[in-house]
Design an enzyme around this catalytic site. Structure first.
Site, PDB file in Angstrom:
ATOM      1  N   LYS A  28       0.859  -1.183   0.000  1.00 31.53           N
ATOM      2  CA  LYS A  28       0.000   0.000   0.000  1.00 31.53           C
ATOM      3  C   LYS A  28       0.892   1.228   0.000  1.00 31.53           C
ATOM      4  CE  LYS A  28      -4.368   1.194   0.157  1.00 31.53           C
ATOM      5  NZ  LYS A  28      -5.468   0.518  -0.538  1.00 31.53           N
ATOM      6  N   GLY A  34     -24.269   3.568   0.736  1.00 33.50           N
ATOM      7  CA  GLY A  34     -23.269   4.141  -0.167  1.00 33.50           C
ATOM      8  C   GLY A  34     -23.534   3.711  -1.594  1.00 33.50           C
ATOM      9  N   GLY A  44     -21.923   4.869  -4.421  1.00 34.03           N
ATOM     10  CA  GLY A  44     -20.861   5.421  -5.248  1.00 34.03           C
ATOM     11  C   GLY A  44     -20.452   4.440  -6.331  1.00 34.03           C
ATOM     12  N   VAL A  59     -18.904   1.566  -6.372  1.00 33.74           N
ATOM     13  CA  VAL A  59     -19.246   0.146  -6.165  1.00 33.74           C
ATOM     14  C   VAL A  59     -20.732  -0.005  -5.829  1.00 33.74           C
ATOM     15  CG1 VAL A  59     -18.781  -1.930  -4.821  1.00 33.74           C
ATOM     16  CG2 VAL A  59     -16.915  -0.360  -5.342  1.00 33.74           C
TER      17      VAL A  59
END
Ligand code: NAD
Length: 359
Positions: A79, A178, A180, A182
């Site tokens: 990451k 949510g 968005g 996805v």
């Protein structure tokens, strides 16, 4: 560029780079390259300190190792985090300096979008480094489509187990938090499969679209976790499940894309005792990384991902979710427990051995 190897919590390396001329302050944590070069998104965030940025990179890179291993990819977990110093757009110079940093890390790591680092940023980063996925010009584009498809199949698998109805979602009540990249796509897939949707988003326009186009029912963002539904799909931010709301969850199962859904791993047992199946996020939201790994494999010298078509590998997320739920049921433990065990086993085996394992 700084480098610390074999960090205390088992990570292989942390690379750091500060470039005062462009304001770049970046960290790349590599948790594991046992299965192949690491992949993981770049988070661009207002961290209070370098220590906070490094802690986030370490935590997120471990989760990426598990995600890649469970998805059967020849990739390890890493990451990147960049400390944001302004709220304005990232300068071309900063992105070029970041690309040069990634080039120096070389074949050990490749990146993609994440919180604060958009697909447009990936596109610009691609001008200075090959080690980036999620670009539309040369790659698979927005990973949300793949992620949503994987979550959809995980929901089908869980539904089949809990209601003994094959993967038929007709009439199944699903709450999506949510809408968005996805969650919006997942909503369309679920509606097409006949599910009844309850939705919440802080973006009122996204809610209105789901209500008018998909026949969804609106819920408040503060209470959607307590909706009287079969399945709750958290697809907004992390920390959706915490000690303050765990006993309010009425869904029979929680299956969603949001990363780091539990504020505390012990909540997995708590949910199980409450009769709620929690499918680990790093298992069900691997679709995006499946697509990204395929894109990165086109970089010269990278191992090819498994030969099966991407569609099949995304469906395999559902197959794996179902098997791990069966295993958890047999042993009377949480899905988190068996999923972590499976991920650790895959991380300690060679990719060649894993490639021979049944899906
Ligand atoms: P996104 O930013 O496109 O969408 C998030 C949505 O959640 C937005 O519409 C936002 O308005 C809404 N939201 C924010 N706070 C909310 C709240 N309190 N209640 C309800 N809605 C709220 O993000 P995304 O790409 O769709 O990702 C969603 C989650 O899935 C994130 O946690 C992300 O880390 C995780 N994830 C995404 C991918 C991917 O491919 N995009 C892959 C793996 C995991």
């Amino acid at each position: 560029m700084g480098l610390a190897e074999n960090t205390a919590d088992g990570h292989e390396a942390i690379f750091t780079h500060r470039d005062p001329a462009t304001g770049l302050d970046a960290f790349v944590a590599i948790h594991s390259t046992v299965r192949g070069p690491a992949i993981g998104g770049t988070r661009f965030w207002h961290y209070e300190s370098s220590d906070a940025a490094i802690a986030d990179a370490l935590r997120l890179s471990r989760a990426m190792s598990y995600k890649c291993a469970l998805a059967g990819l020849p990739s390890g977990g890493g990451k990147a985090v960049i400390r944001a110093t302004t709220s304005g757009p990232k300068s071309p110079e900063l992105l070029a300096a970041y690309g040069a940093f990634l080039n120096r890390i070389g074949d050990l790591f490749a990146t993609g979008e994440d919180v604060g680092f958009s697909l447009a940023d990936c596109e610009r980063l691609k001008e200075s480094t090959p080690f980036v996925a999620g670009t539309t010009s040369a790659g698979n584009g927005d990973p949300s489509e793949h992620t949503a498809f994987g979550v959809f199949h995980a929901i089908c698998a869980v539904s089949a187990r809990l209601w003994n109805n094959g993967s038929d979602l007709a009439g199944r009540r699903v709450a999506i938090q949510g809408l968005g990249g996805v969650g919006g796509r997942l909503a369309r897939m679920l509606a097409a499969a006949g599910a009844d949707l309850i939705v919440a988003d802080i973006d009122e326009r996204a809610v209105r679209r789901a209500v008018s186009e998909l026949g969804a029912t609106e819920a408040a963002t503060e209470t959607i976790h307590a909706a009287d539904v079969d399945i709750w799909a958290p697809c907004a931010l992390g920390g959706a499940i915490h000690p303050g709301n765990v006993n309010e969850i009425r869904a029979r199962a929680v299956v969603g894309a949001a990363n780091n859904q539990l504020t505390d791993a012990n909540l997995a047992d708590h949910l199980m005792r409450n009769g709620v199946v929690w499918a680990p996020d790093f298992l069900v939201s691997a679709g995006g990384v499946v697509g990204a790994a395929e894109e990165i494999s086109r970089v010269p010298g990278r191992a090819a991902p498994p030969a099966a078509p991407i569609d099949q590998r995304l469906r395999a997320i559902g197959v794996r979710t179902g098997r791990l739920l069966d295993e958890a049921d047999r042993e009377g433990v949480s899905m988190l427990s068996v999923t972590l065990r499976a991920a650790e086993a895959m991380l300690s085996a060679s990719p060649a051995r894993i490639a021979g394992m049944p899906e």
